[in-house]
Design a protein around this motif. Structure first.
Motif: not given
Length: 42
Positions: A23-38
């Motif tokens: 969850e923390r990794l996903r939040a950091a990625i989204v906060e940086s403006g990137y999409d997350i792969a499934d």
């Protein structure tokens, strides 16, 4: 985190380490403006 690998050609980032929190990794990625792969491997 022990290592972060960025592959700009493949639009991919790989994070290696122990005790990583999904969850923390996903939040950091989204906060940086990137999409997350499934696919996030454990």
């Amino acid at each position: 985190m022990s290592e972060i690998v960025v592959d700009l050609g493949a639009d991919a980032v790989t994070v290696h380490g122990t005790d990583l929190e999904d969850e923390r990794l996903r939040a950091a990625i989204v906060e940086s403006g990137y999409d997350i792969a499934d696919s996030i491997a454990a």
